[in-house]
Write a protein that holds these residues in place. Sequence first.
Motif, PDB file in Angstrom:
ATOM      1  N   LEU A 583       0.860  -1.193   0.000  1.00 46.03           N
ATOM      2  CA  LEU A 583       0.000   0.000   0.000  1.00 46.03           C
ATOM      3  C   LEU A 583       0.890   1.234   0.000  1.00 46.03           C
ATOM      4  N   ASN A 584       0.634   2.147  -0.948  1.00 45.53           N
ATOM      5  CA  ASN A 584       1.407   3.392  -1.012  1.00 45.53           C
ATOM      6  C   ASN A 584       0.482   4.534  -1.414  1.00 45.53           C
ATOM      7  N   LEU A 585       0.212   5.433  -0.444  1.00 44.59           N
ATOM      8  CA  LEU A 585      -0.594   6.631  -0.689  1.00 44.59           C
ATOM      9  C   LEU A 585       0.231   7.895  -0.449  1.00 44.59           C
ATOM     10  N   TYR A 603       2.733  -0.632   7.292  1.00 48.42           N
ATOM     11  CA  TYR A 603       2.442   0.492   6.410  1.00 48.42           C
ATOM     12  C   TYR A 603       3.138   1.770   6.877  1.00 48.42           C
ATOM     13  N   ASP A 604       4.253   1.661   7.585  1.00 51.54           N
ATOM     14  CA  ASP A 604       4.853   2.869   8.173  1.00 51.54           C
ATOM     15  C   ASP A 604       5.450   3.807   7.131  1.00 51.54           C
ATOM     16  N   GLN A 605       5.594   3.349   5.880  1.00 52.38           N
ATOM     17  CA  GLN A 605       6.062   4.235   4.811  1.00 52.38           C
ATOM     18  C   GLN A 605       4.971   4.507   3.771  1.00 52.38           C
ATOM     19  N   SER A 606       3.756   4.106   4.073  1.00 48.43           N
ATOM     20  CA  SER A 606       2.679   4.181   3.077  1.00 48.43           C
ATOM     21  C   SER A 606       2.005   5.541   3.000  1.00 48.43           C
ATOM     22  N   PHE A 607       2.257   6.438   3.977  1.00 47.18           N
ATOM     23  CA  PHE A 607       1.487   7.689   4.041  1.00 47.18           C
ATOM     24  C   PHE A 607       2.364   8.939   4.119  1.00 47.18           C
ATOM     25  N   VAL A 608       3.668   8.812   3.922  1.00 44.78           N
ATOM     26  CA  VAL A 608       4.568   9.959   4.086  1.00 44.78           C
ATOM     27  C   VAL A 608       4.258  11.037   3.058  1.00 44.78           C
ATOM     28  N   ALA A 618       2.461   6.227  16.878  1.00 42.93           N
ATOM     29  CA  ALA A 618       3.636   6.986  16.448  1.00 42.93           C
ATOM     30  C   ALA A 618       4.397   6.298  15.323  1.00 42.93           C
ATOM     31  N   TYR A 619       4.334   4.983  15.230  1.00 43.24           N
ATOM     32  CA  TYR A 619       5.180   4.295  14.251  1.00 43.24           C
ATOM     33  C   TYR A 619       4.644   4.352  12.825  1.00 43.24           C
ATOM     34  N   VAL A 620       3.523   5.010  12.555  1.00 39.09           N
ATOM     35  CA  VAL A 620       2.978   5.100  11.197  1.00 39.09           C
ATOM     36  C   VAL A 620       3.695   6.162  10.383  1.00 39.09           C
TER      37      VAL A 620
END
Length: 1024
Positions: A583-585, A603-608, A618-620
Amino acid sequence: MAGEIRGPSSLFLLYLFLCLASVVASQTLPNNDQKQILLRIKREWGGEPALDSWNVDTSTTYCQWQGVGCAADGSVVNITLSDQNGTRITRPIPASLCDLKNLTHLDLSYQRIHTRFPTSLYDCSSLRYLDLQQNGFVGAIPADIDRLSPRLTLLDLSGNNFTGDIPPSFGRLPAIQTLWLHANLFDGSFPAEIANLSRLQQLGLAYNSFAPMRIPSEFAKLTKLTFLWMAKANLQGEIPASFAQLTGLTQLDLTQNSLTGAIPAGIWGLPNLQYLYLYKNNLSGSIVIDGTIGALGLVEIDLSMNQLTGSIPDDFGKLKNLSLLYLYYNRLSGEIPASIGKLPSLSTLRLFSNGLTGVLPPELGKNSLLIDIEVDDNKISGELPDGLCDRGAFNSIVVFNNNLTGTIPPSLGKCSKLNNFQIHNNRFSGELPDGIWSAMNLTTVMVSNNTLSGTLPEKLPWNLTRLEIENNRFNGSFPSSADRLQVLLGSNNMFSGELPSSLAGLLSLQTLVLGGNMITGKIPDDISLLKSLNDLDLRHNRLTGEIPASIGSLPVLTTLDLSANHLSGPIPSEMGNLKFNYLNLSSNQLTGEIPAALQIRAYDQSFVSNPGLCASKAYVNVSTCRSGSGGLARGLRILFFVLGAVVFLMALAFATFVYGDLKKKRNGGDLAAWKLTSFQSLDISESSILRGIRDDNVVGGGGAGKVFKIDLGDRGVVAVKKIWNGRNLDSRLEKQFQSEVQILGSIRHKNIVKLLCCISGADTKLLVYEYMENGSLDRWLHRKRAWFGGEDRSRDEQLDWPTRLEIAVGAARGLCYMHHDCSPPIIHRDVKSSNILLDSEFNARVADFGLARMLVKPGEPDTVSVIAGSFGYIAPECGYSRRLNEKVDVYSFGVVLLELTTGREANNDGEQCNLAEWAWQQLREEAELSDAIDTAIRDSPYMDDMTTVFKLGLLCTETLPSRRPSMKEVLHILLRCHRPPGVGYSPIAEQDVAAPLIRANTGSRRQKPSHGGDHDDHIMACNV
């Protein structure tokens, strides 16, 4: 004087009368004997239905009885009972057959006679033709087989279950011209004495598992031999150079062996040779032709899948009858002779996966009815010939992974029969001819990684299933209609405009990749129509508006990339229902809080790069969501925190000193000693799983341990398999665990159960799967106790036939993927109804890979040390062979098909025979197949399809592995049955089901290699 003359005349007349009477008697009495012998044969044969016309009460003479042929004097010379009207003989051959002293022709092929070789036939002294092929004869062939009639010219014992050695006494059958021994279970040797058969013209030893042996050089003495078939016979060593003496040879087939060395130069001098098949060996060296090629009548040459080096001989351009040339998967170099393009009969040219250079023959297609060329994976340069389609038959071009340049010839736009167009990874430029898009049968277009330009038509060809155009310069708008399109890869082009406002014309899409274009506008709300969509990639475009909530209703979507666009608004909460592998948004303008189900580490890199997004965890990797608060609220939070800490410390001390041991047992020991390995994007912790390992959560079990159903709250329900318990670890169970983790952790398919993660402890291993709400197939079929959230629905409800067929198709898709689309292929080795799980919609998942093995090399059988599997499902070869292939899964799946159609259990409820044996017995006894169908579904409009699937189950459970279909063939037949009742389609007759599975016994007698069987790189198999 006159009286003296009259006396002798009277005696002469009397003598003549007696002679005539004797002649008449000699013509009538034997005929009565012949009839009585036939009736006695019928009685000794037990009144087999095939002999119903052999009846003294009928008005026809015995010479007109079914299968009986007579000479002019009324003597029976021919008995032919080859599968009469589908009625097969099952009882042993009676000795009284040989009382027909003039019997020269006996054909009992395609019956079900499961005995040893009938030595009673030794007494048939006039026999010239004996055909016993495709029965079930077993055991070794008698050592005194030469006691058969010395007049015998044809002996066909192919397609049986004979074992052991082929006895040397075959060499003492002096009149033999045709000897067929192929497709048996011979595991010994074949004798060099066969070379003594000086009249032998046709010899078939193929498809036997002989002990490794060389081809006897003595075979060169068979100078009248025209046909030599020794494919897949475990041959080793070199092809004898003396084969150059076989001047009568028209067909030589030594395929799929382990032959080494060079191809003898003398082979090319055989004057009558028409078919040369040497593919899939270890032949090496150059193709050397001494002087001028002598085999000018060659029609087909297949030397593929060897280690041949050097160049393609120029002399191949002299073969005026050559229609098929296969040299793929070798190490050939140099240029393709230009003369090959001038051959007047050439239809198929497959030279892929070599090191060929130069250009394609410029006259290809101009001089012959060329059908297809496959020259991919070489170093060929230049342009495509412009005459490929001149004769109008051309339908497939596969030239990818070369150095081809220039534009696509406009003449290809006139190929009305074109169905396969693969030119990717070259340096083509310009536009595709418009006519390509109007080819009615076009199914595959793969042109990625060129510099092609132009636009796509608004409506793509109706039959197109795969379109790959990535990394080109296509522009314009995206097509709005493509009836059967399943895969579209169009990233990194110049597409602009908006996506179609309605996606109703793209309902078959499974993969849509359009990243790196200039597409604008919104994502259509009706994207929810694409129920098969698994992969959606629209990254790096200019999309605006909100992500539609309907995207959350795509049932199989696992990959979503909408990054680097201008999307705004909140992330729909409905997306939390999806189980994403990727998932990448990121890099949009999204706002609001991320749905709770997506706030996990995976998904911690999916919303940057979305400044307006926030999360409570915090880890999202986005900012933390804030809410209004005053001093009082802050004080209360501090107070609650302090009180909670005190309570927690007291509870911890109590648990440590009073219930320490109990806690350790219930939670599997120290959490630090547990290791979690995740295979899916899910927020699962070790502790949440360990807390659920309780007896009240047990829902099943097997030889490797218990299965637990664990409810994780808003994270859903999972099934956990605890596959061992105890400190003395069993090495067999260790291998099962490693196999299951290795396989399930690396494959993705909608009909294979998902392994979410594995948790490893010191003495316990846990596998966490997606939970299947409807349990296993065997619980529904056999009315066993099943768990469905405490409700046992399988005891009250029946599976109707459409649901059963849907389950069969789903499981077949999963196995087909494992056998044909995984590299290396996978053998499950424990296929059974309890390992086919059903979700809430009764979609099937193949499960429990504890016995599976990864094959070392594609096409090579796996070597195993123990017999594994489940009683009733184990293929016969598992009991006598350590070298197994994917046909063991086909056998087991055949048993599952029999379960689905009959409702009976695999071990037949403890009766003497298992289900497969029982089903074959029904066929042998000529029982009505409809009577074998499960009574719960017998009264339905699908009876023809149910009996077809029953017959398919029989074919899958053939004793001889080579007779079983592949899973690709099984899936194809199941899909033909997969239709609503009343649709205009005629049921599949038994011979239609069996047609592709029974080896031909006339003509070529060869399974023609197809770029889609053992070594298919270009055709998308199983449509998964």
